[in-house]
Design a protein around this motif. Structure first.
Motif, mmCIF file in Angstrom:
data_model
loop_
_atom_site.group_PDB
_atom_site.id
_atom_site.type_symbol
_atom_site.label_atom_id
_atom_site.label_comp_id
_atom_site.label_asym_id
_atom_site.label_seq_id
_atom_site.Cartn_x
_atom_site.Cartn_y
_atom_site.Cartn_z
ATOM 1 N N MET A 1 0.797 -1.166 -0.097
ATOM 2 C CA MET A 1 -0.066 -0.108 -0.063
ATOM 3 C C MET A 1 0.849 0.994 0.076
ATOM 4 O O MET A 1 2.126 1.210 0.676
ATOM 5 C CB MET A 1 -1.002 -0.016 1.270
ATOM 6 C CG MET A 1 -1.863 1.314 1.395
ATOM 7 S SD MET A 1 -2.904 1.207 2.908
ATOM 8 C CE MET A 1 -1.515 1.423 4.146
ATOM 9 N N ASP A 104 -7.739 7.369 4.474
ATOM 10 C CA ASP A 104 -7.297 5.823 4.248
ATOM 11 C C ASP A 104 -8.421 5.695 2.845
ATOM 12 O O ASP A 104 -9.485 5.689 3.233
ATOM 13 C CB ASP A 104 -7.810 4.859 5.275
ATOM 14 C CG ASP A 104 -7.177 3.500 4.980
ATOM 15 O OD1 ASP A 104 -7.183 3.361 3.756
ATOM 16 O OD2 ASP A 104 -7.118 2.734 5.855
ATOM 17 N N GLY A 106 -8.256 2.802 1.328
ATOM 18 C CA GLY A 106 -8.104 1.511 0.995
ATOM 19 C C GLY A 106 -6.552 1.061 0.403
ATOM 20 O O GLY A 106 -5.692 0.215 1.168
ATOM 21 N N SER A 107 -6.442 1.430 -0.992
ATOM 22 C CA SER A 107 -5.353 0.877 -1.669
ATOM 23 C C SER A 107 -4.055 1.988 -1.537
ATOM 24 O O SER A 107 -2.970 1.806 -1.539
ATOM 25 C CB SER A 107 -5.585 0.804 -3.091
ATOM 26 O OG SER A 107 -5.926 2.029 -3.845
ATOM 27 N N GLY A 139 -0.272 -3.405 4.398
ATOM 28 C CA GLY A 139 -1.479 -3.165 4.898
ATOM 29 C C GLY A 139 -2.264 -2.817 3.791
ATOM 30 O O GLY A 139 -1.869 -3.111 2.581
ATOM 31 N N GLY A 140 -3.509 -2.310 3.956
ATOM 32 C CA GLY A 140 -4.353 -1.865 2.603
ATOM 33 C C GLY A 140 -5.411 -2.871 2.408
ATOM 34 O O GLY A 140 -5.555 -4.001 3.144
ATOM 35 N N ASP A 141 -6.701 -2.129 1.933
ATOM 36 C CA ASP A 141 -7.827 -2.967 1.543
ATOM 37 C C ASP A 141 -8.076 -2.794 0.261
ATOM 38 O O ASP A 141 -7.672 -1.822 -0.351
ATOM 39 C CB ASP A 141 -8.791 -2.499 2.738
ATOM 40 C CG ASP A 141 -8.898 -2.777 4.061
ATOM 41 O OD1 ASP A 141 -8.644 -4.053 4.413
ATOM 42 O OD2 ASP A 141 -8.890 -2.170 4.941
ATOM 43 N N GLU A 142 -9.072 -3.725 -0.176
ATOM 44 C CA GLU A 142 -9.586 -3.685 -1.459
ATOM 45 C C GLU A 142 -10.638 -2.312 -1.315
ATOM 46 O O GLU A 142 -11.399 -2.215 -0.357
ATOM 47 C CB GLU A 142 -10.346 -4.913 -1.753
ATOM 48 C CG GLU A 142 -10.826 -5.070 -3.105
ATOM 49 C CD GLU A 142 -9.662 -5.233 -3.980
ATOM 50 O OE1 GLU A 142 -9.874 -4.761 -5.201
ATOM 51 O OE2 GLU A 142 -8.781 -5.860 -3.568
ATOM 52 N N ASP A 144 -13.548 0.345 -1.793
ATOM 53 C CA ASP A 144 -15.143 0.148 -2.111
ATOM 54 C C ASP A 144 -15.441 1.119 -3.004
ATOM 55 O O ASP A 144 -16.695 1.524 -3.250
ATOM 56 C CB ASP A 144 -15.745 0.095 -0.726
ATOM 57 C CG ASP A 144 -15.637 1.376 0.002
ATOM 58 O OD1 ASP A 144 -15.062 2.331 -0.466
ATOM 59 O OD2 ASP A 144 -16.054 1.539 1.267
#
Ligand code: SF4
Length: 332
Positions: A1, A104, A106-107, A139-142, A144
């Motif tokens: 990320m 934040d 996500g990516s 870290g990081g998330d998909e 949305d």
């Protein structure tokens, strides 16, 4: 990320007793559940004081009640009793973070400093061209959101920052162009055509501008929630606009860095651009030391979600925030 932040971000240090304002004044501090639980079972006089001043609102959030206009943990030397007795890690999340902002997406994550802290404001205004640091972190998330929309926002933000930094134009023209570019970027975000011609935009802006003073704009802010008497007094008795100050570019660029990408959640770029331009006009109208006025503005507006929401709504409904009037304050 990817983590991004202005180069000065890591240099921030709270100046505590030397602070001309204080984040321990006027604001009720939101205490996260973990810190509230620790405070409630803390033994000794500090624990007794914390239990006396902690309260829970109707939504179940914990707050430290303000006493004589200040956080009850504030000491006369400007330091915090919790930090002094238990160390930095014992502070609640709000106090550990302030004035550091985290957005934040996500990516990727962007960080910055809040203008409502006087020391952060000094750093922001003294470093208008600070480079941005980028580094990979875990870290990081998909996300949305649709990455195509984010790409449009990122590219349009670069154009907006270039418009605002263009010192070949007077600052008031840059702000007028910024206002009109907000509509172009909104069109691109909405899937429409976008073609940006600064000369044509400037001619259009001059045609639209209506002569307009700052008192109606100040009256709009008077109707928002007001935290301090100092702010009310500034709105009631502005010191006057004076010369155009090129530091308004820095204020606008700070606003763009802080708010632009948030349009990914509601697709409202125009409202945010009007909020940023109106902030510059209000700070100029109120006069005084520009950095101090901008810091006070941020404390009253940016740290109050209800006020930010009211401005975003007012951008489309308030007679004080029409394009004709904002352009009039800039160009007439
Ligand atoms: S407002 Fe900023 S400088 Fe002042 S006490 Fe708070 S963190 Fe420190």
């Amino acid at each position: 990320m990817l983590l991004r932040y202005p180069a000065y971000f890591e240099d921030f240090r709270c100046i505590a007793a030397a602070c001309p304002d204080s984040c321990c004044k006027e604001w009720e501090v939101l205490v996260d559940d973990a810190a509230a639980a620790a405070y409630r079972k803390l033994e000794g006089p500090l624990g007794d004081d914390l239990r006396r001043h902690l309260y829970r609102d109707e939504e179940g959030d914990w707050y430290l009640r303000i006493v004589d206009g200040r956080c009850p943990m504030w000491r006369a030397d400007g330091l915090c009793r919790i930090q002094a007795h238990l160390g930095h890690d014992a502070l609640c999340q709000t106090c550990r973070d302030f004035p550091r902002l985290t957005h934040d997406y996500g990516s990727f994550v962007e960080r910055g400093l809040e203008l409502s802290c006087p020391e952060a404001a000094r750093i922001i205004f003294e470093n208008p061209d600070a480079p941005w640091v980028e580094r990979e972190v875990s870290g990081g998330d998909e996300p949305d959101y649709d990455p195509v929309d984010m790409q449009i926002l990122l590219e349009a933000r670069e154009v907006m920052l270039t418009i605002l930094a263009d010192a070949t134009r007077p600052v008031q023209e840059s702000l007028a162009l910024a206002l009109l570019y907000g509509y172009q970027a909104q069109s691109a975000l909405d899937g429409g055509e976008s073609s940006w011609d600064p000369s044509a935009a400037m001619a259009f802006a001059r045609g639209l501008a209506k002569p307009y003073g700052g008192s109606e704009l100040a009256a709009f802010y008077m109707d928002l929630e007001i935290l301090t008497d100092a702010w009310r007094h500034r709105l009631e008795l502005p010191a006057g606009a004076g010369q155009w100050d090129t530091r308004l570019r820095t204020l606008a660029r700070y606003g763009v860095q802080r708010y632009w990408l948030q349009a990914i959640s509601d697709f409202d770029l125009v409202g945010r651009v009007k909020m940023i331009v109106a902030a510059c006009l209000l700070v100029r109208h109120l006069g005084g030391d520009l950095v101090e006025t901008a810091q006070l503005y941020a404390k009253e507006i940016e740290n109050n979600d209800d006020n930010v929401d009211a401005i975003l709504e007012g951008a489309y409904s308030s007679p004080a925030l029409t394009d004709e009037k904002l352009l009039g304050m800039l160009l007439r």
